[in-house]
Write a protein that holds these residues in place. Sequence first.
Motif, PDB file in Angstrom:
ATOM      1  N   ILE A 228      29.002  53.015  15.912  1.00  0.00           N
ATOM      2  CA  ILE A 228      27.768  54.044  16.648  1.00  0.00           C
ATOM      3  C   ILE A 228      26.067  53.031  16.047  1.00  0.00           C
ATOM      4  CG2 ILE A 228      26.606  56.341  16.306  1.00  0.00           C
ATOM      5  CD1 ILE A 228      29.960  57.002  16.178  1.00  0.00           C
ATOM      6  N   ARG A 229      25.680  52.770  14.607  1.00  0.00           N
ATOM      7  CA  ARG A 229      24.552  52.587  14.844  1.00  0.00           C
ATOM      8  C   ARG A 229      24.138  51.168  16.006  1.00  0.00           C
ATOM      9  NH1 ARG A 229      25.108  55.083   9.090  1.00  0.00           N
ATOM     10  NH2 ARG A 229      26.873  53.032   8.584  1.00  0.00           N
ATOM     11  N   LYS A 230      25.558  50.739  14.921  1.00  0.00           N
ATOM     12  CA  LYS A 230      24.843  49.443  16.069  1.00  0.00           C
ATOM     13  C   LYS A 230      24.744  49.180  17.327  1.00  0.00           C
ATOM     14  CE  LYS A 230      26.332  44.270  15.821  1.00  0.00           C
ATOM     15  NZ  LYS A 230      27.440  42.984  15.936  1.00  0.00           N
ATOM     16  N   GLU A 231      25.147  50.252  18.493  1.00  0.00           N
ATOM     17  CA  GLU A 231      25.494  50.550  19.187  1.00  0.00           C
ATOM     18  C   GLU A 231      24.176  51.269  19.794  1.00  0.00           C
ATOM     19  OE1 GLU A 231      27.317  54.016  22.680  1.00  0.00           O
ATOM     20  OE2 GLU A 231      28.510  53.011  20.984  1.00  0.00           O
ATOM     21  N   PHE A 232      23.379  52.476  18.717  1.00  0.00           N
ATOM     22  CA  PHE A 232      22.334  52.543  18.595  1.00  0.00           C
ATOM     23  C   PHE A 232      20.904  51.706  18.812  1.00  0.00           C
ATOM     24  CE2 PHE A 232      18.323  54.301  17.254  1.00  0.00           C
ATOM     25  CZ  PHE A 232      17.928  55.338  17.983  1.00  0.00           C
ATOM     26  N   TRP A 233      20.423  50.436  18.161  1.00  0.00           N
ATOM     27  CA  TRP A 233      20.197  49.760  17.909  1.00  0.00           C
ATOM     28  C   TRP A 233      20.604  48.469  19.387  1.00  0.00           C
ATOM     29  CZ3 TRP A 233      17.016  51.977  15.008  1.00  0.00           C
ATOM     30  CH2 TRP A 233      17.327  52.620  13.643  1.00  0.00           C
ATOM     31  N   SER A 234      21.459  48.521  19.945  1.00  0.00           N
ATOM     32  CA  SER A 234      21.641  47.285  21.002  1.00  0.00           C
ATOM     33  C   SER A 234      20.814  48.316  21.470  1.00  0.00           C
ATOM     34  CB  SER A 234      22.821  47.401  20.903  1.00  0.00           C
ATOM     35  OG  SER A 234      23.710  46.572  20.157  1.00  0.00           O
ATOM     36  N   LYS A 235      20.349  49.676  21.207  1.00  0.00           N
ATOM     37  CA  LYS A 235      19.870  50.274  23.039  1.00  0.00           C
ATOM     38  C   LYS A 235      18.418  50.533  22.733  1.00  0.00           C
ATOM     39  CE  LYS A 235      23.339  53.224  24.536  1.00  0.00           C
ATOM     40  NZ  LYS A 235      23.450  52.288  25.950  1.00  0.00           N
ATOM     41  N   LEU A 236      18.182  50.580  21.329  1.00  0.00           N
ATOM     42  CA  LEU A 236      16.713  50.609  21.454  1.00  0.00           C
ATOM     43  C   LEU A 236      15.716  49.747  20.573  1.00  0.00           C
ATOM     44  CD1 LEU A 236      14.758  52.491  18.559  1.00  0.00           C
ATOM     45  CD2 LEU A 236      14.464  50.067  17.846  1.00  0.00           C
ATOM     46  N   ILE A 237      16.688  48.575  20.967  1.00  0.00           N
ATOM     47  CA  ILE A 237      15.393  46.725  20.822  1.00  0.00           C
ATOM     48  C   ILE A 237      16.050  46.719  22.333  1.00  0.00           C
ATOM     49  CG2 ILE A 237      16.318  44.803  20.219  1.00  0.00           C
ATOM     50  CD1 ILE A 237      18.183  45.368  17.787  1.00  0.00           C
ATOM     51  N   PRO A 238      16.650  46.479  23.064  1.00  0.00           N
ATOM     52  CA  PRO A 238      15.958  46.637  24.501  1.00  0.00           C
ATOM     53  C   PRO A 238      14.344  47.366  25.230  1.00  0.00           C
ATOM     54  CG  PRO A 238      18.204  45.869  24.015  1.00  0.00           C
ATOM     55  CD  PRO A 238      17.781  46.583  23.004  1.00  0.00           C
ATOM     56  N   ALA A 239      14.816  48.384  25.105  1.00  0.00           N
ATOM     57  CA  ALA A 239      13.968  49.122  24.715  1.00  0.00           C
ATOM     58  C   ALA A 239      12.426  49.188  24.195  1.00  0.00           C
ATOM     59  CB  ALA A 239      14.241  50.578  24.617  1.00  0.00           C
ATOM     60  N   MET A 240      12.503  47.865  23.255  1.00  0.00           N
ATOM     61  CA  MET A 240      11.428  47.865  22.382  1.00  0.00           C
ATOM     62  C   MET A 240      10.390  47.093  23.028  1.00  0.00           C
ATOM     63  SD  MET A 240       9.197  49.398  19.925  1.00  0.00           S
ATOM     64  CE  MET A 240       8.325  48.065  19.178  1.00  0.00           C
ATOM     65  N   ASN A 241      11.811  45.500  23.245  1.00  0.00           N
ATOM     66  CA  ASN A 241      11.302  44.679  23.896  1.00  0.00           C
ATOM     67  C   ASN A 241      10.988  44.607  25.175  1.00  0.00           C
ATOM     68  OD1 ASN A 241      11.929  43.151  21.578  1.00  0.00           O
ATOM     69  ND2 ASN A 241      13.527  42.538  22.955  1.00  0.00           N
ATOM     70  N   ALA A 242      10.874  45.598  26.026  1.00  0.00           N
ATOM     71  CA  ALA A 242      10.384  46.222  27.725  1.00  0.00           C
ATOM     72  C   ALA A 242       8.727  46.411  27.024  1.00  0.00           C
ATOM     73  CB  ALA A 242      11.096  47.147  28.383  1.00  0.00           C
ATOM     74  N   THR A 243       7.883  46.807  26.664  1.00  0.00           N
ATOM     75  CA  THR A 243       7.104  47.123  26.064  1.00  0.00           C
ATOM     76  C   THR A 243       5.377  46.375  25.700  1.00  0.00           C
ATOM     77  OG1 THR A 243       7.462  47.410  23.149  1.00  0.00           O
ATOM     78  CG2 THR A 243       7.894  49.424  24.826  1.00  0.00           C
ATOM     79  N   SER A 244       5.086  46.313  25.519  1.00  0.00           N
ATOM     80  CA  SER A 244       3.981  44.933  25.662  1.00  0.00           C
ATOM     81  C   SER A 244       4.117  44.483  23.527  1.00  0.00           C
ATOM     82  CB  SER A 244       2.467  45.540  25.164  1.00  0.00           C
ATOM     83  OG  SER A 244       1.936  46.530  24.651  1.00  0.00           O
ATOM     84  N   SER A 245       5.005  44.713  22.669  1.00  0.00           N
ATOM     85  CA  SER A 245       5.118  44.671  21.447  1.00  0.00           C
ATOM     86  C   SER A 245       6.309  43.351  21.645  1.00  0.00           C
ATOM     87  CB  SER A 245       5.828  46.294  20.911  1.00  0.00           C
ATOM     88  OG  SER A 245       6.090  45.433  19.513  1.00  0.00           O
ATOM     89  N   LYS A 246       5.769  42.812  20.491  1.00  0.00           N
ATOM     90  CA  LYS A 246       6.719  41.691  19.906  1.00  0.00           C
ATOM     91  C   LYS A 246       7.398  41.288  18.984  1.00  0.00           C
ATOM     92  CE  LYS A 246       4.081  37.956  22.923  1.00  0.00           C
ATOM     93  NZ  LYS A 246       2.833  37.124  23.475  1.00  0.00           N
ATOM     94  N   LEU A 247       7.388  42.984  18.934  1.00  0.00           N
ATOM     95  CA  LEU A 247       7.642  42.828  17.391  1.00  0.00           C
ATOM     96  C   LEU A 247       9.350  42.545  17.107  1.00  0.00           C
ATOM     97  CD1 LEU A 247       5.977  46.176  15.602  1.00  0.00           C
ATOM     98  CD2 LEU A 247       5.562  44.052  14.953  1.00  0.00           C
ATOM     99  N   TYR A 248       9.988  42.621  18.147  1.00  0.00           N
ATOM    100  CA  TYR A 248      11.691  43.119  18.186  1.00  0.00           C
ATOM    101  C   TYR A 248      12.666  41.903  18.641  1.00  0.00           C
ATOM    102  CZ  TYR A 248      12.271  46.440  14.249  1.00  0.00           C
ATOM    103  OH  TYR A 248      11.729  47.921  13.377  1.00  0.00           O
ATOM    104  N   GLN A 249      11.479  40.906  19.072  1.00  0.00           N
ATOM    105  CA  GLN A 249      12.193  39.860  20.379  1.00  0.00           C
ATOM    106  C   GLN A 249      13.052  39.065  19.320  1.00  0.00           C
ATOM    107  OE1 GLN A 249       8.889  37.836  22.249  1.00  0.00           O
ATOM    108  NE2 GLN A 249       8.231  39.439  23.732  1.00  0.00           N
ATOM    109  N   ASN A 250      13.321  39.179  18.520  1.00  0.00           N
ATOM    110  CA  ASN A 250      14.157  37.744  17.587  1.00  0.00           C
ATOM    111  C   ASN A 250      14.581  38.854  16.833  1.00  0.00           C
ATOM    112  OD1 ASN A 250      13.249  35.303  19.057  1.00  0.00           O
ATOM    113  ND2 ASN A 250      11.743  35.743  17.701  1.00  0.00           N
ATOM    114  N   ILE A 251      15.083  40.102  16.560  1.00  0.00           N
ATOM    115  CA  ILE A 251      15.434  40.926  15.659  1.00  0.00           C
ATOM    116  C   ILE A 251      17.131  41.613  16.195  1.00  0.00           C
ATOM    117  CG2 ILE A 251      15.823  43.434  14.829  1.00  0.00           C
ATOM    118  CD1 ILE A 251      13.240  41.398  13.745  1.00  0.00           C
ATOM    119  N   ASN A 252      18.248  41.529  15.841  1.00  0.00           N
ATOM    120  CA  ASN A 252      19.483  41.518  16.685  1.00  0.00           C
ATOM    121  C   ASN A 252      20.376  43.074  15.812  1.00  0.00           C
ATOM    122  OD1 ASN A 252      19.906  39.419  17.438  1.00  0.00           O
ATOM    123  ND2 ASN A 252      20.492  38.721  15.640  1.00  0.00           N
ATOM    124  N   PRO A 253      21.112  43.561  17.035  1.00  0.00           N
ATOM    125  CA  PRO A 253      20.852  44.650  16.268  1.00  0.00           C
ATOM    126  C   PRO A 253      22.308  44.784  15.065  1.00  0.00           C
ATOM    127  CG  PRO A 253      21.833  44.675  18.449  1.00  0.00           C
ATOM    128  CD  PRO A 253      21.557  43.218  17.776  1.00  0.00           C
TER     129      PRO A 253
END
Length: 378
Positions: A228-253
């Motif tokens: 469940i946690r991995k599924e949550f991060w799998s949704k959060l990371i793309p949402a973060m990458n859709a912002t102007s921030s580049k912090l999580y572009q190379n981060i995996n769930p």
Amino acid sequence: MYKINKSSNSIQRLEQKSFSSQGFRERDHLQEWIAKQPGVLEEDFLIIQKEYSGFYGTQERLDLLALDKQGALVIIENKLDDSGRDVTWQALKYASYCSRLSKAHITKMYQQYLDVTEPGANAEERISDFMDGQEFEEIVLNKGVTQRIILIAAKFRKEVTSTVLWLMNSKVRIQCFRAKLFSMGEELFLNVEQIIPIPDAEDYMIGMAEKAQDDIESQDKRKIRQGIRKEFWSKLIPAMNATSSKLYQNINPRTSTSIGAASGVSHVRFRFTANTKHCQAELCIKRGDKSENEFVFDKLAESKSIIEGKFGGSLEWVRLDEEDACRIKSKSDGNIFDRDQWDAMIEFMTDAMCRLETAIKDPLKDVGRQVKNRAPTV
């Protein structure tokens, strides 16, 4: 023990002293030193009680009670210049009393200790932090016969060491540390070293205990929660990458409670955390050295009003003087295991992280340069 004189390329013997000759007492001094600096025992421990006498049916007091990184209870008995004959029997009694303590009881004991030593601190949060951010609900404490015993004294009698070696052969996890006091002029030095078992044997015992605990825990439940946690991060990371921030572009769930991204300063990370109680975006300062953590945190705190002005609101500044990390964070209620809350949690977390990154990136760059130019601590 000797002091090295580099200029003369020689050594000078330090004079060994007895604790009693210097006016030191077991409860007032040795016990307090260990409570304040448990790392002297060559391992990470969380002290959860001191002089505890709350065992049902007896008024006996154990010196110190701690948790280790595997969730085992550790009974620490301190003696000064001589171990005495009965220290092993005394420690075994305490271990038997502790074997019956539940996770809820342990947490209550620790909260009582914190209410005296650090009013306002929360036992569940401290245990979770000590267990490297594991969610409290998943932490296993005092499972089975994992209790440990540590004996500390300047001198161990033969009847004590003989009993300890026999107990080790009977798979009781027990260690002896020799504490010696030395002086040079007006200066006093404490040396604490493990004498039983030798470190290689201790590594083996710890490894066996970890395996036993893994076998006991419910693997199915953990796998479900991790999924469940991995599924949550799998949704959060793309949402973060859709912002102007580049912090999580190379981060995996991941399956853990937290995920982090580099900030440009070594061991200082922009980190998301989500568990059953809250979700947060934070700057986590965990450089492995308490003085460096405090230096970075304090330098950033000098710009607190500027940072919070750019952030657009208040942040929680947590120096964590007794822990191994400092944090600057924005937190909200949320339960990662309730999918109905995910959209609101992700919206809050990504927005907070973007604003935190924007607000703190310039002061952090300045601090990073100061860290590089800072003289190493001794």
